[in-house]
Design a protein around this motif. Structure first.
Motif, PDB file in Angstrom:
ATOM      1  N   LEU A  45       0.970  -1.149  -0.046  1.00  0.00           N
ATOM      2  CA  LEU A  45       0.026   0.091   0.183  1.00  0.00           C
ATOM      3  C   LEU A  45       0.820   1.192  -0.034  1.00  0.00           C
ATOM      4  O   LEU A  45       0.597   2.154  -0.706  1.00  0.00           O
ATOM      5  CB  LEU A  45      -0.840   0.031   1.349  1.00  0.00           C
ATOM      6  CG  LEU A  45      -1.773   1.082   1.209  1.00  0.00           C
ATOM      7  CD1 LEU A  45      -2.855   1.057   0.199  1.00  0.00           C
ATOM      8  CD2 LEU A  45      -2.698   1.206   2.641  1.00  0.00           C
ATOM      9  N   GLY A  46       2.153   1.131   0.756  1.00  0.00           N
ATOM     10  CA  GLY A  46       2.775   2.403   0.815  1.00  0.00           C
ATOM     11  C   GLY A  46       3.379   2.656  -0.537  1.00  0.00           C
ATOM     12  O   GLY A  46       3.514   4.054  -0.788  1.00  0.00           O
ATOM     13  N   ALA A  47       3.742   1.668  -1.301  1.00  0.00           N
ATOM     14  CA  ALA A  47       4.335   1.919  -2.680  1.00  0.00           C
ATOM     15  C   ALA A  47       3.280   2.700  -3.556  1.00  0.00           C
ATOM     16  O   ALA A  47       3.383   3.466  -4.177  1.00  0.00           O
ATOM     17  CB  ALA A  47       4.818   0.603  -3.254  1.00  0.00           C
ATOM     18  N   LYS A  48       1.946   1.989  -3.472  1.00  0.00           N
ATOM     19  CA  LYS A  48       1.017   2.586  -4.328  1.00  0.00           C
ATOM     20  C   LYS A  48       0.735   3.898  -3.902  1.00  0.00           C
ATOM     21  O   LYS A  48       0.721   4.894  -5.012  1.00  0.00           O
ATOM     22  CB  LYS A  48      -0.283   1.492  -4.054  1.00  0.00           C
ATOM     23  CG  LYS A  48      -1.551   1.933  -4.961  1.00  0.00           C
ATOM     24  CD  LYS A  48      -2.600   1.055  -4.830  1.00  0.00           C
ATOM     25  CE  LYS A  48      -3.813   1.747  -5.321  1.00  0.00           C
ATOM     26  NZ  LYS A  48      -4.788   0.946  -6.166  1.00  0.00           N
ATOM     27  N   LEU A  49       0.436   4.428  -2.667  1.00  0.00           N
ATOM     28  CA  LEU A  49       0.286   5.668  -2.427  1.00  0.00           C
ATOM     29  C   LEU A  49       1.414   6.657  -2.514  1.00  0.00           C
ATOM     30  O   LEU A  49       0.920   8.124  -2.557  1.00  0.00           O
ATOM     31  CB  LEU A  49      -0.354   5.557  -0.890  1.00  0.00           C
ATOM     32  CG  LEU A  49      -1.678   4.628  -0.597  1.00  0.00           C
ATOM     33  CD1 LEU A  49      -1.903   4.793   0.818  1.00  0.00           C
ATOM     34  CD2 LEU A  49      -2.690   4.989  -1.669  1.00  0.00           C
ATOM     35  N   GLY A  50       2.637   6.180  -2.848  1.00  0.00           N
ATOM     36  CA  GLY A  50       3.401   7.164  -3.011  1.00  0.00           C
ATOM     37  C   GLY A  50       3.712   7.435  -4.509  1.00  0.00           C
ATOM     38  O   GLY A  50       4.582   8.109  -4.947  1.00  0.00           O
ATOM     39  N   SER A  51       2.946   6.774  -5.492  1.00  0.00           N
ATOM     40  CA  SER A  51       3.432   6.853  -6.843  1.00  0.00           C
ATOM     41  C   SER A  51       2.728   7.868  -7.444  1.00  0.00           C
ATOM     42  O   SER A  51       1.784   8.818  -6.926  1.00  0.00           O
ATOM     43  CB  SER A  51       2.466   5.679  -7.426  1.00  0.00           C
ATOM     44  OG  SER A  51       1.047   5.756  -7.354  1.00  0.00           O
ATOM     45  N   ALA A  52       3.391   8.244  -8.496  1.00  0.00           N
ATOM     46  CA  ALA A  52       3.036   9.446  -9.319  1.00  0.00           C
ATOM     47  C   ALA A  52       1.474   9.592  -9.725  1.00  0.00           C
ATOM     48  O   ALA A  52       0.770  10.419  -9.722  1.00  0.00           O
ATOM     49  CB  ALA A  52       3.800   9.772 -10.741  1.00  0.00           C
ATOM     50  N   ASP A  53       1.004   8.389  -9.879  1.00  0.00           N
ATOM     51  CA  ASP A  53      -0.385   8.174 -10.665  1.00  0.00           C
ATOM     52  C   ASP A  53      -1.415   8.401  -9.554  1.00  0.00           C
ATOM     53  O   ASP A  53      -2.497   9.174  -9.812  1.00  0.00           O
ATOM     54  CB  ASP A  53      -0.677   6.703 -10.835  1.00  0.00           C
ATOM     55  CG  ASP A  53      -0.303   6.113 -12.334  1.00  0.00           C
ATOM     56  OD1 ASP A  53       0.260   7.073 -13.245  1.00  0.00           O
ATOM     57  OD2 ASP A  53      -0.514   4.964 -12.635  1.00  0.00           O
ATOM     58  N   MET A  54      -0.976   7.886  -7.949  1.00  0.00           N
ATOM     59  CA  MET A  54      -1.894   8.401  -7.112  1.00  0.00           C
ATOM     60  C   MET A  54      -1.949   9.829  -6.752  1.00  0.00           C
ATOM     61  O   MET A  54      -2.850  10.269  -6.564  1.00  0.00           O
ATOM     62  CB  MET A  54      -1.693   7.439  -5.872  1.00  0.00           C
ATOM     63  CG  MET A  54      -2.233   6.044  -6.184  1.00  0.00           C
ATOM     64  SD  MET A  54      -3.757   5.752  -6.776  1.00  0.00           S
ATOM     65  CE  MET A  54      -4.705   5.771  -5.186  1.00  0.00           C
ATOM     66  N   GLN A  55      -0.885  10.307  -6.766  1.00  0.00           N
ATOM     67  CA  GLN A  55      -0.623  11.612  -6.479  1.00  0.00           C
ATOM     68  C   GLN A  55      -1.304  12.618  -7.562  1.00  0.00           C
ATOM     69  O   GLN A  55      -1.979  13.628  -7.105  1.00  0.00           O
ATOM     70  CB  GLN A  55       0.901  12.146  -6.619  1.00  0.00           C
ATOM     71  CG  GLN A  55       1.681  11.662  -5.201  1.00  0.00           C
ATOM     72  CD  GLN A  55       3.085  12.251  -5.344  1.00  0.00           C
ATOM     73  OE1 GLN A  55       3.484  13.164  -6.171  1.00  0.00           O
ATOM     74  NE2 GLN A  55       3.852  11.804  -4.289  1.00  0.00           N
ATOM     75  N   THR A  56      -1.411  12.084  -8.736  1.00  0.00           N
ATOM     76  CA  THR A  56      -2.054  12.967  -9.704  1.00  0.00           C
ATOM     77  C   THR A  56      -3.796  12.739  -9.185  1.00  0.00           C
ATOM     78  O   THR A  56      -4.622  13.749  -9.487  1.00  0.00           O
ATOM     79  CB  THR A  56      -1.855  12.267 -11.154  1.00  0.00           C
ATOM     80  OG1 THR A  56      -0.639  12.636 -11.472  1.00  0.00           O
ATOM     81  CG2 THR A  56      -2.805  13.035 -12.242  1.00  0.00           C
TER      82      THR A  56
END
Ligand SMILES: Cc1cc2nc3c(=O)[nH]c(=O)nc-3n(C[C@H](O)[C@H](O)[C@H](O)COP(=O)(O)OP(=O)(O)OC[C@H]3O[C@@H](n4cnc5c(N)ncnc54)[C@H](O)[C@@H]3O)c2cc1C
Length: 546
Positions: A45-56
């Motif tokens: 989950l930590g990797a997913k939530l730090g991703s550019a996609d999720m930040q967008t």
């Protein structure tokens, strides 16, 4: 190189990193509270939530804010709220991660603590859409007191599917729930509620009422159902009010308008009216306040977790920025006074994380008497103190970025978003004074002082200032502070528990600096005023996000 100048000494943003892996304070707190916890899912989950996609997605959900569609083009009321697809993407991710009702149906050990960690770093990504997620998590302890409704709704409440359609709950893959207490004439003092509930009989879900009145703050009105407070013939009662009735028709809940808020932009908060809406009794008639507070206790936990998550994100951005930006011949992070600011923020962030997760642990062990006492005591303490520190913290972290910190730039300015979000966690779910006064109520329990002493005991002898505070607190608790002193007492209990936790979870550099500054008085009134003897580098190194 442009025609006029070269762009340089600007920083690379903090993106595509693992929010869990780099968070040593959170890792240590989890290990302390649940040594055997399997954290593989938190890594993912930590990797997913730090991703550019999720930040967008987080940016877009805040830029393209929810829109009320009160009527269709033919003039029929539809009372819907339209969200940007990124909002739905975030809701899908939060639900899939089990941050809503899932822990209540989980067979795994420490489901609440584990969920709390996930909730904390989802907050780092985007806090405001977590409002309905939090309420859907919080509702179970209260809703279970109507077993028939709970039996019907639990499968959808605990499902990991997100289904935004406005339709009958049993035709949906998953549901969300909200709450309605606050009216125009009173929010803290809900006894002033005027919304009326008239009995209309009973059915499979128990006693039924027709509800007429309003709610002045009603967040996430697209939830599938709400717990509300209304006056029945026996007094203020807690009622379950679904948006779609069991026969498939829409319950007359009219969304009057959406609030224009300082922050919390991705979340729709509304004003509503009930025009003879159908609702069912939950718990005992006339005992609505304690009934709905079973839900409020959980959302207060989330306020403390959420603010801790926001602090962590603000600190991470500040560290990322100052590690790259040069001024006066050095990286900012190497300038002595900036080190003092960053280390001081790191102490505050770690102490908040420790306290919030300690509180979360208590919800995993309701059968344990000490954990029950800590839950009652630390809920108002953590909600009060952590949320109070949030705005000040965000302002100082923002300043580490200089002018860039203050700029929104079409939603790219995460720091500005964090700053605008901070005050709401202190206001909603019981504002600061209400929390401090609630602590006084908690202290009326006979064993409160003993439970607090037991909680502080493992740190005895580790720092003179902590010993001094720990010795004085049980007496102050037993003598019962007056209302006038309630904030000071809440602050001191928070600081003592934070220090005792850091003694057990943090390196000596962190524990020592925390006690010297917060308890022994070697500190000013702003962040960045730690004493010269502090091991600044060790504290900053521990806090680095990567
Ligand atoms: C964005 C947002 C979303 C919200 N969503 C919801 C929602 O979904 N559902 C819902 O029910 N509510 C919601 N609220 C309402 C929120 O919970 C209330 O605003 C809050 O509880 C305070 O109530 P109030 O606004 O009526 O202020 P008041 O009750 O008038 O309080 C004003 C101030 O007086 C202080 N105060 C009150 N009593 C005392 C006392 N005895 N001694 C000392 N000080 C006191 C309070 O601490 C506060 O600082 C939301 C609020 C916001 C900002």
């Amino acid at each position: 190189m442009s025609a006029t100048h070269e762009v340089f000494n600007q920083v690379e943003p903090l993106v595509d990193y693992n929010l869990f892996a780099g968070n040593q304070a959170l890792g240590a707190a989890l290990k302390f509270n649940a040594p055997a916890l399997d954290t593989a899912h938190l890594h993912a989950l930590g990797a997913k939530l730090g991703s550019a996609d999720m930040q967008t997605h987080a940016r877009l959900a805040n830029v393209f804010t929810p829109q009320l569609k009160s009527h269709d083009r033919f003039g029929h009321r539809i009372d819907q709220v339209e969200f940007h697809p990124s909002y739905h993407a975030l809701m899908t991710a939060a639900t899939a991660a089990g941050l809503h009702g899932t822990p209540w149906g989980s067979p795994h050990p420490s489901p609440h603590l584990s969920r709390a960690a996930g909730f904390m770093f989802f907050t780092e990504l985007e806090p405001s859409m977590l409002c309905p997620i939090s309420m859907s998590y919080a509702v179970t302890p209260a809703l279970r007191d109507n077993p028939a409704i709970y039996a019907d709704w639990a499968p959808q409440l605990t499902s990991r599917a997100y289904d935004p359609a406005l339709k009958l709950w049993k035709d949906k893959a998953g549901v969300t729930m909200g709450m309605g207490m606050t009216e125009k004439q009173g929010g803290s003092d809900v006894r002033a509620n005027t919304t009326q509930a008239v009995p209309t009989g009973s059915d499979h879900w128990g006693q039924r009422f027709s509800v007429t009145g309003h709610k002045w703050f009603f967040s996430a009105p697209m939830c599938d159902a709400f717990l509300i407070l209304a006056q029945t013939p026996s007094g203020l009662s807690c009622l379950f009010l679904p948006r779609v009735l069991p026969d498939g028709t829409l319950n007359p809940l009219f969304i009057q308008r959406l609030k224009d808020k300082l922050g919390n932009k991705a979340n729709a908060s509304s004003e509503v009216e009930f025009a003879g809406a159908t609702a069912w009794l939950v718990g005992e008639e006339g005992r609505g306040v304690p009934q709905i507070l079973a839900m409020g206790t959980m959302t207060r936990l989330d306020c403390a977790l959420g603010t801790s998550g926001l602090m962590r994100q603000a600190l991470s951005i500040a560290l990322n920025h100052t590690s790259q930006r040069m001024a006066f011949g050095k990286k900012l992070i190497d300038q002595p006074l900036m080190k003092n600011v960053l280390a001081d923020l790191a102490l505050e962030s770690e102490a908040s994380t420790a306290l919030a997760l300690r509180l979360a642990r208590s919800f995993d062990r309701p059968e344990d008497e000490h954990e029950r006492a800590m839950q009652r005591l630390l809920t108002p303490v953590a909600k009060f103190w952590i949320c109070k520190r949030g705005s000040h913290f965000a302002e100082e972290a923002m300043e580490c970025l200089g002018g860039n910190g203050y700029v929104e730039e079409g939603g790219e300015g995460i720091m500005a978003r964090i700053y605008r979000e901070m005050p709401v966690n202190s206001i909603w779910e019981g504002a600061g004074n209400i929390m401090a006064l609630d602590l006084l109520r908690a202290l009326r329990k006979a064993d409160a002082a003993a439970a607090l002493a037991q909680e502080l005991a493992p740190a005895r002898g580790m720092h003179a200032a902590l010993d001094h505070l720990a010795e004085s607190l049980p007496t102050r608790v037993e003598q019962m502070a007056t209302e006038m002193e309630a904030r000071r007492l809440a602050q001191d209990v928070a600081l003592a528990v934070q220090a005792a936790l850091l003694a057990q979870t943090a390196p000596p550099a962190v524990f020592g600096a925390f006690c010297d500054s917060r308890l022994a008085g070697h500190w000013g009134h702003s962040f960045g005023s730690l004493g010269a003897g502090v091991d600044f580098d060790a504290i900053i190194q521990r806090a680095q996000p990567r």
